[in-house]
Enzyme design. Structure first.
Site, PDB file in Angstrom:
ATOM      1  N   LYS A   1      56.890  52.477  -2.407  1.00 43.12           N
ATOM      2  CA  LYS A   1      55.815  53.047  -1.594  1.00 43.12           C
ATOM      3  C   LYS A   1      55.045  51.972  -0.832  1.00 43.12           C
ATOM      4  O   LYS A   1      54.547  52.232   0.260  1.00 43.12           O
ATOM      5  CB  LYS A   1      54.863  53.891  -2.455  1.00 43.12           C
ATOM      6  CG  LYS A   1      55.528  55.185  -2.920  1.00 43.12           C
ATOM      7  CD  LYS A   1      54.525  56.261  -3.293  1.00 43.12           C
ATOM      8  CE  LYS A   1      55.251  57.540  -3.665  1.00 43.12           C
ATOM      9  NZ  LYS A   1      54.395  58.532  -4.284  1.00 43.12           N
TER      10      LYS A   1
ATOM     11  N   LYS B   1      68.537  61.672  -1.329  1.00 46.77           N
ATOM     12  CA  LYS B   1      68.001  62.858  -2.000  1.00 46.77           C
ATOM     13  C   LYS B   1      67.267  63.772  -1.004  1.00 46.77           C
ATOM     14  O   LYS B   1      66.730  63.302  -0.005  1.00 46.77           O
ATOM     15  CB  LYS B   1      67.113  62.473  -3.188  1.00 46.77           C
ATOM     16  CG  LYS B   1      65.709  62.098  -2.851  1.00 46.77           C
ATOM     17  CD  LYS B   1      64.832  62.076  -4.100  1.00 46.77           C
ATOM     18  CE  LYS B   1      63.387  62.134  -3.636  1.00 46.77           C
ATOM     19  NZ  LYS B   1      62.448  62.633  -4.557  1.00 46.77           N
TER      20      LYS B   1
ATOM     21  N   LYS C   1      61.071  66.243   1.398  1.00 44.56           N
ATOM     22  CA  LYS C   1      60.324  66.952   2.441  1.00 44.56           C
ATOM     23  C   LYS C   1      59.886  66.024   3.566  1.00 44.56           C
ATOM     24  O   LYS C   1      59.554  66.473   4.649  1.00 44.56           O
ATOM     25  CB  LYS C   1      59.130  67.708   1.856  1.00 44.56           C
ATOM     26  CG  LYS C   1      58.168  66.858   1.093  1.00 44.56           C
ATOM     27  CD  LYS C   1      57.158  67.724   0.370  1.00 44.56           C
ATOM     28  CE  LYS C   1      56.510  66.997  -0.777  1.00 44.56           C
ATOM     29  NZ  LYS C   1      57.309  66.940  -1.988  1.00 44.56           N
TER      30      LYS C   1
HETATM   31  P1  ATP Z   1      59.721  64.239  -1.648  1.00 45.56           P
HETATM   32  O1  ATP Z   1      60.556  63.016  -1.456  1.00 45.56           O
HETATM   33  O2  ATP Z   1      60.321  65.472  -1.127  1.00 45.56           O
HETATM   34  O3  ATP Z   1      58.274  64.053  -1.256  1.00 45.56           O
HETATM   35  P2  ATP Z   1      59.016  63.831  -4.299  1.00 45.56           P
HETATM   36  O4  ATP Z   1      59.930  63.133  -5.231  1.00 45.56           O
HETATM   37  O5  ATP Z   1      57.856  63.106  -3.746  1.00 45.56           O
HETATM   38  O6  ATP Z   1      59.828  64.514  -3.166  1.00 45.56           O
HETATM   39  P3  ATP Z   1      57.373  65.262  -6.046  1.00 45.56           P
HETATM   40  O7  ATP Z   1      56.455  66.328  -5.580  1.00 45.56           O
HETATM   41  O8  ATP Z   1      56.820  63.959  -6.421  1.00 45.56           O
HETATM   42  O9  ATP Z   1      58.515  65.136  -4.966  1.00 45.56           O
HETATM   43  O10 ATP Z   1      58.282  65.743  -7.207  1.00 45.56           O
HETATM   44  C1  ATP Z   1      58.131  66.924  -7.884  1.00 45.56           C
HETATM   45  C2  ATP Z   1      59.286  67.063  -8.834  1.00 45.56           C
HETATM   46  O11 ATP Z   1      60.475  67.414  -8.113  1.00 45.56           O
HETATM   47  C3  ATP Z   1      59.624  65.785  -9.607  1.00 45.56           C
HETATM   48  O12 ATP Z   1      59.891  66.121 -10.960  1.00 45.56           O
HETATM   49  C4  ATP Z   1      60.850  65.250  -8.905  1.00 45.56           C
HETATM   50  O13 ATP Z   1      61.662  64.498  -9.774  1.00 45.56           O
HETATM   51  C5  ATP Z   1      61.530  66.539  -8.447  1.00 45.56           C
HETATM   52  N1  ATP Z   1      62.335  66.331  -7.262  1.00 45.56           N
HETATM   53  C6  ATP Z   1      61.916  65.951  -6.027  1.00 45.56           C
HETATM   54  N2  ATP Z   1      62.931  65.869  -5.166  1.00 45.56           N
HETATM   55  C7  ATP Z   1      64.052  66.211  -5.867  1.00 45.56           C
HETATM   56  C8  ATP Z   1      65.440  66.313  -5.536  1.00 45.56           C
HETATM   57  N3  ATP Z   1      65.893  66.081  -4.312  1.00 45.56           N
HETATM   58  N4  ATP Z   1      66.290  66.697  -6.509  1.00 45.56           N
HETATM   59  C9  ATP Z   1      65.851  66.968  -7.753  1.00 45.56           C
HETATM   60  N5  ATP Z   1      64.569  66.887  -8.134  1.00 45.56           N
HETATM   61  C10 ATP Z   1      63.671  66.498  -7.209  1.00 45.56           C
END
Ligand code: ATP
Ligand code: LTN
Length: 334
Positions: A115, A197, A200
């Site tokens: 980050k 992965k 959003k």
């Molecule tokens: P993004 O990159 O979309 O912002 P993030 O990892 O920041 O995703 P969070 O809101 O922090 O999303 O995560 C919420 C939950 O969803 C966590 O337990 C994370 O591990 C899971 N998660 C997020 N993206 C994925 C993915 N592509 N596949 C499986 N699990 C996911």
């Protein structure tokens, strides 16, 4: 333990709308675990402040994520769903536990490094101490298990280290939590690039399927998913696009890879993509409908939030008082 049940804790950051990675990777598992444990699920709105956010958008996202928890099937009478910032004990314990965490430990965290690179104009102290607040979320409720994605496992190990350090000095104050890494849907990949992965923050919105997308949009996104020039539906490392679609289909139906291979034996990618799209849309439809109902029922959602905040505060305050007493802070005069 609360009553005869072990305690489960997890949270999601209040960032935007949820996608099927969040659902299959986290929420669906939470719902499956919710009968077995005494569960606390927070919306981590304080964590969301580590990145500069528009205030109105953050407020809206926070409420939407909480409504999504309920819409996905977490019964708010049985599961404590609440906003992290509404229970001040989180921030209070975080200060104390900051004093039991070493700079070297925080500097080593992969998420901090990632980050900081991504937001190089705003490497604030919150980004560094993010895992301490996360540790406090968990420790305040004396959680036994914490379902998290693989990306959060390092933070959980740090939580255990900090708790053990504190317990070694002051006696058994904290329960040492175990991570719970789900098997299905653990990593949903982007539909445009199956080596990345699903996220959003992806610029290509066709690569992300949102829980609130309508059926036609979902089917269209799956139809456009990047695969390869072969035609067979088999689970193989050199077919990352098909592997991802099979993982998603498996998470949506509970079918194994062998069952999926048999089901689509002799059929082409077009049929398979359509089936994945339709199945995912069918799984998401009732969630979307429930979410829309909740959006219209302000009084109900407000009452759920109020009751659950009181419940969370009760358990969190109990741990906080114990810690304050142990470290030598004065008793609070009310
Ligand atoms: P993004 O990159 O979309 O912002 P993030 O990892 O920041 O995703 P969070 O809101 O922090 O999303 O995560 C919420 C939950 O969803 C966590 O337990 C994370 O591990 C899971 N998660 C997020 N993206 C994925 C993915 N592509 N596949 C499986 N699990 C996911
Ligand atoms: N950091 C986590 C969200 C989170 C969390 C927690 C998860 C905040 N507090 C406590 C489990 C337990 C994330 O980004 N997914």
């Amino acid at each position: 333990m609360i009553g005869d049940k072990k305690v489960l804790y997890s949270a999601m950051q209040a960032t935007g709308v949820l996608h099927i990675g969040n659902y299959f990777g986290a929420l669906q598992n939470w719902v499956n675990l919710s009968e077995e444990y005494e569960c606390f699920y927070a919306v981590a709105d304080l964590h969301a402040l580590t990145i500069r956010r528009d205030p109105a958008e953050l407020r809206k996202s926070t409420r939407n994520v909480l409504m999504m928890y309920i819409a996905a099937g977490l019964d708010p009478e049985k599961n404590c769903v609440y906003y992290q910032s509404s229970v001040p004990a989180h921030a209070e314990l975080a200060w104390i536990m900051n004093c039991f965490t070493y700079l070297g430990e925080l500097n080593r965290m992969t998420q901090f490094k990632d980050k900081s690179a991504k937001h190089s104009d705003n490497i604030n102290a919150g980004l560094l101490t993010y895992p301490v607040l996360m540790a406090c979320d968990i420790l305040l409720y004396q959680a036994d298990v914490v379902p998290v994605g693989l990306d959060q496992k390092q933070h959980l190990e740090l939580t255990r280290d900090i708790a053990e350090r504190f317990n070694a000095i002051y006696g058994d104050v904290f329960t040492i939590p175990e991570p719970y890494i789900g098997t299905t849907g653990a990593r949903v990949m982007s539909l445009a690039d199956p080596t990345k992965k699903m996220s959003k923050s992806d610029e290509n919105q066709n690569s992300v399927v949102y829980v609130l997308d309508d059926k036609d949009t979902i089917i269209r996104k799956f139809k456009r998913a990047i695969t390869d020039s072969d035609t067979r539906i088999i689970y193989s490392e050199d077919k990352p696009g098909i592997m991802n679609l099979m993982d998603i289909y498996g998470a949506a139906t509970g079918k194994t890879n062998e069952e999926i291979e048999r089901e689509f034996d002799g059929k082409g990618y077009g049929d398979f993509k359509l089936a994945v799209g339709e199945t995912v849309a069918d799984v998401l439809a009732p969630i979307k409908e429930r979410f829309e109902q909740l959006s219209k029922d302000k009084a109900y959602v407000d009452s759920v939030i109020k009751n659950n905040t009181e419940k969370a505060s009760y358990f969190a305050e109990k741990t906080l008082r114990k810690v304050q007493k142990k470290v030598g802070l004065p008793e609070r005069i009310r």
